[in-house]
Write a protein that holds these residues in place. Structure first.
Motif, PDB file in Angstrom:
ATOM      1  N   LEU A  55       0.829  -1.206   0.000  1.00 57.27           N
ATOM      2  CA  LEU A  55       0.000   0.000   0.000  1.00 57.27           C
ATOM      3  C   LEU A  55       0.866   1.259   0.000  1.00 57.27           C
ATOM      4  CD1 LEU A  55      -2.835  -1.088   2.470  1.00 57.27           C
ATOM      5  CD2 LEU A  55      -3.081  -0.579   0.028  1.00 57.27           C
ATOM      6  N   ILE A  56       2.007   1.215   0.656  1.00 54.61           N
ATOM      7  CA  ILE A  56       2.942   2.349   0.619  1.00 54.61           C
ATOM      8  C   ILE A  56       3.475   2.536  -0.800  1.00 54.61           C
ATOM      9  CG2 ILE A  56       5.209   3.158   1.374  1.00 54.61           C
ATOM     10  CD1 ILE A  56       4.650   1.875   4.084  1.00 54.61           C
ATOM     11  N   GLN A  61       3.258   5.605  -5.983  1.00 54.43           N
ATOM     12  CA  GLN A  61       2.926   5.671  -7.403  1.00 54.43           C
ATOM     13  C   GLN A  61       1.834   6.698  -7.672  1.00 54.43           C
ATOM     14  OE1 GLN A  61       1.959   1.664  -8.632  1.00 54.43           O
ATOM     15  NE2 GLN A  61       3.896   0.847  -7.822  1.00 54.43           N
ATOM     16  N   GLU A  62       0.826   6.732  -6.805  1.00 60.48           N
ATOM     17  CA  GLU A  62      -0.245   7.720  -6.948  1.00 60.48           C
ATOM     18  C   GLU A  62       0.296   9.137  -6.814  1.00 60.48           C
ATOM     19  OE1 GLU A  62      -3.366   6.871  -4.203  1.00 60.48           O
ATOM     20  OE2 GLU A  62      -4.048   5.075  -5.285  1.00 60.48           O
ATOM     21  N   THR A  63       1.209   9.322  -5.879  1.00 58.05           N
ATOM     22  CA  THR A  63       1.826  10.640  -5.688  1.00 58.05           C
ATOM     23  C   THR A  63       2.602  11.073  -6.919  1.00 58.05           C
ATOM     24  OG1 THR A  63       2.009  10.319  -3.301  1.00 58.05           O
ATOM     25  CG2 THR A  63       3.463  11.948  -4.297  1.00 58.05           C
ATOM     26  N   GLU A  64       3.340  10.127  -7.487  1.00 54.37           N
ATOM     27  CA  GLU A  64       4.127  10.438  -8.683  1.00 54.37           C
ATOM     28  C   GLU A  64       3.217  10.812  -9.855  1.00 54.37           C
ATOM     29  OE1 GLU A  64       7.557   8.349 -11.488  1.00 54.37           O
ATOM     30  OE2 GLU A  64       6.898   7.402  -9.621  1.00 54.37           O
ATOM     31  N   ALA A  90      -4.771   4.982  -2.008  1.00 55.91           N
ATOM     32  CA  ALA A  90      -3.954   3.907  -1.439  1.00 55.91           C
ATOM     33  C   ALA A  90      -3.481   4.277  -0.044  1.00 55.91           C
ATOM     34  CB  ALA A  90      -2.761   3.618  -2.351  1.00 55.91           C
ATOM     35  N   GLU A  91      -3.202   5.566   0.184  1.00 59.40           N
ATOM     36  CA  GLU A  91      -2.726   5.979   1.499  1.00 59.40           C
ATOM     37  C   GLU A  91      -3.836   5.888   2.539  1.00 59.40           C
ATOM     38  OE1 GLU A  91       0.339   9.148   3.452  1.00 59.40           O
ATOM     39  OE2 GLU A  91      -0.756   9.760   1.663  1.00 59.40           O
ATOM     40  N   GLU A  92      -5.060   6.200   2.132  1.00 58.91           N
ATOM     41  CA  GLU A  92      -6.186   6.032   3.050  1.00 58.91           C
ATOM     42  C   GLU A  92      -6.372   4.562   3.396  1.00 58.91           C
ATOM     43  OE1 GLU A  92      -8.912   9.832   1.625  1.00 58.91           O
ATOM     44  OE2 GLU A  92      -9.138   7.884   0.655  1.00 58.91           O
ATOM     45  N   ARG A  93      -6.201   3.693   2.417  1.00 55.35           N
ATOM     46  CA  ARG A  93      -6.300   2.256   2.668  1.00 55.35           C
ATOM     47  C   ARG A  93      -5.165   1.800   3.576  1.00 55.35           C
ATOM     48  NH1 ARG A  93      -6.880   1.995  -2.907  1.00 55.35           N
ATOM     49  NH2 ARG A  93      -5.135   0.544  -3.176  1.00 55.35           N
ATOM     50  N   PHE A  94      -3.994   2.416   3.423  1.00 57.48           N
ATOM     51  CA  PHE A  94      -2.862   2.078   4.288  1.00 57.48           C
ATOM     52  C   PHE A  94      -3.189   2.373   5.749  1.00 57.48           C
ATOM     53  CE2 PHE A  94       0.759   3.739   6.717  1.00 57.48           C
ATOM     54  CZ  PHE A  94       1.587   2.636   6.734  1.00 57.48           C
ATOM     55  N   PHE A  95      -3.715   3.562   6.041  1.00 59.59           N
ATOM     56  CA  PHE A  95      -4.014   3.922   7.417  1.00 59.59           C
ATOM     57  C   PHE A  95      -5.111   3.038   8.000  1.00 59.59           C
ATOM     58  CE2 PHE A  95      -2.328   8.288   6.212  1.00 59.59           C
ATOM     59  CZ  PHE A  95      -1.156   8.132   6.928  1.00 59.59           C
ATOM     60  N   LYS A 183       9.274   3.250   6.890  1.00 58.21           N
ATOM     61  CA  LYS A 183       9.230   3.104   5.437  1.00 58.21           C
ATOM     62  C   LYS A 183       8.203   4.066   4.838  1.00 58.21           C
ATOM     63  CE  LYS A 183       9.855  -0.945   3.747  1.00 58.21           C
ATOM     64  NZ  LYS A 183      11.055  -0.705   2.905  1.00 58.21           N
ATOM     65  N   HIS A 184       7.066   4.228   5.496  1.00 56.24           N
ATOM     66  CA  HIS A 184       6.042   5.159   5.008  1.00 56.24           C
ATOM     67  C   HIS A 184       6.594   6.567   4.892  1.00 56.24           C
ATOM     68  CE1 HIS A 184       2.883   8.182   5.544  1.00 56.24           C
ATOM     69  NE2 HIS A 184       2.090   7.347   4.881  1.00 56.24           N
ATOM     70  N   ASP A 185       7.218   7.050   5.941  1.00 55.40           N
ATOM     71  CA  ASP A 185       7.704   8.432   5.939  1.00 55.40           C
ATOM     72  C   ASP A 185       8.872   8.630   4.974  1.00 55.40           C
ATOM     73  OD1 ASP A 185       5.782   8.807   7.817  1.00 55.40           O
ATOM     74  OD2 ASP A 185       7.108   9.664   9.343  1.00 55.40           O
ATOM     75  N   LYS A 186       9.629   7.570   4.741  1.00 55.16           N
ATOM     76  CA  LYS A 186      10.747   7.672   3.796  1.00 55.16           C
ATOM     77  C   LYS A 186      10.241   7.781   2.364  1.00 55.16           C
ATOM     78  CE  LYS A 186      14.989   5.312   2.340  1.00 55.16           C
ATOM     79  NZ  LYS A 186      15.863   4.120   2.564  1.00 55.16           N
ATOM     80  N   GLN A 187       9.210   6.995   2.019  1.00 52.15           N
ATOM     81  CA  GLN A 187       8.698   7.006   0.664  1.00 52.15           C
ATOM     82  C   GLN A 187       7.648   8.084   0.426  1.00 52.15           C
ATOM     83  OE1 GLN A 187       8.891   2.155   0.119  1.00 52.15           O
ATOM     84  NE2 GLN A 187       7.778   3.346  -1.411  1.00 52.15           N
ATOM     85  N   LEU A 188       7.024   8.554   1.502  1.00 52.76           N
ATOM     86  CA  LEU A 188       5.973   9.576   1.381  1.00 52.76           C
ATOM     87  C   LEU A 188       6.277  10.738   2.319  1.00 52.76           C
ATOM     88  CD1 LEU A 188       3.027   7.035   1.443  1.00 52.76           C
ATOM     89  CD2 LEU A 188       3.850   8.253  -0.584  1.00 52.76           C
TER      90      LEU A 188
END
Length: 268
Positions: A55-56, A61-64, A90-95, A183-188
């Motif tokens: 999901l991260i 990918q969505e951000t890009e 995807a980020e909402e699904r992650f949380f 990992k979340h904060d590193k990629q987002l």
């Protein structure tokens, strides 16, 4: 037919030692390390690290795509309320998945601790009863009681290993949540959540809880069986063989709440 998912204590696998606990090689990815360390019979109850990682990746990918299409990044709040008809990001699904995973681990830990407390209560009652019957008995009866003591001693040893299996389970999941948030904060980096969510994680009963009283009682059971007050220290010795000493203690470089330093282990 529905699958029986009732949590059960770990089978006896022989004595655990410090070397069995959470030494993640720097060159090994955490997802692979988790798969190697977890008990197969508890597999559904561990953090689903790979699903959260996926999901991260989807969020990144969505951000890009958003940056390519509009030049802007839409930020997601931890308490986001989705507009009707809008597709969940995807980020909402992650949380949402992250919170479900924390809840799953908490419920399973609670069930296991409840089982251990019930087992310990029964063992303690049996130990006291055997001691009370030991005086003034015939040789035959004393032999029977000796066999009961031997059986109870083996059960007490298994209990200590089951406790350490529970502690290892909690440690692995605690480590996993730290790793996935990092990992979340590193990629987002546009929507950091690690600092907030770590605070939320530390307030969970399965992280805050200390079950050292179970091992103290275990020491008393040993003392009853052996007729030796020094045996009461067995629980402390078992506690000292683990890397934390309690389920709320340090995890490879972290300190107990409330001043726990967030220092997850190395490895990706």
């Amino acid at each position: 037919k529905e699958e029986d998912v009732t949590p059960r204590a770990a089978p006896y696998r022989g004595p655990e030692t410090r070397s069995n606990f959470l030494i993640c090689p720097k060159t090994m990815k955490f997802g692979k390390y988790l798969d190697r360390q977890k008990l197969a019979e508890w597999s559904p109850y561990y953090i689903n690290y790979e699903a959260l990682k996926e999901l991260i990746n989807l969020s990144a990918q969505e951000t890009e795509r958003a940056l390519t299409d509009t030049g802007e990044i839409s930020q997601t709040s931890l308490s986001v309320v989705r507009t009707a008809g809008r597709q969940e990001s995807a980020e909402e699904r992650f949380f949402r998945r992250l919170e479900a995973e924390v809840s799953k681990v908490g419920k399973f830990t609670e069930e296991l601790v409840s089982q251990l407390r019930a087992k310990m209560s029964r063992m303690q009652a049996e130990a006291v009863a055997i001691t009370a019957q030991s005086a003034g008995q015939s040789d035959e009866r004393r032999e029977e009681l000796g066999e009961l003591k031997a059986r109870l001693m083996e059960e007490a040893k298994r209990f200590g290993d089951e406790f350490l299996a529970l502690e290892k389970y909690v440690n692995l999941n605690y480590m996993g949540f730290h790793k996935i948030l990092k990992k979340h904060d590193k990629q987002l980096p546009h929507s950091p959540c690690r600092q907030f969510y770590i605070s939320h994680l530390h307030n969970q009963p399965w992280v805050q809880g200390s079950y050292a009283d179970l091992l103290v009682t275990l020491g008393h059971v040993y003392a009853e069986i052996r007729g030796d007050d020094e045996a009461a220290n067995v629980g402390v010795q078992i506690l000292g063989s683990s890397p934390r000493g309690s389920l709320s203690g340090s995890v490879l470089g972290t300190s107990p709440p409330p001043s726990r330093r967030v220092t997850p282990p190395l490895g990706g």
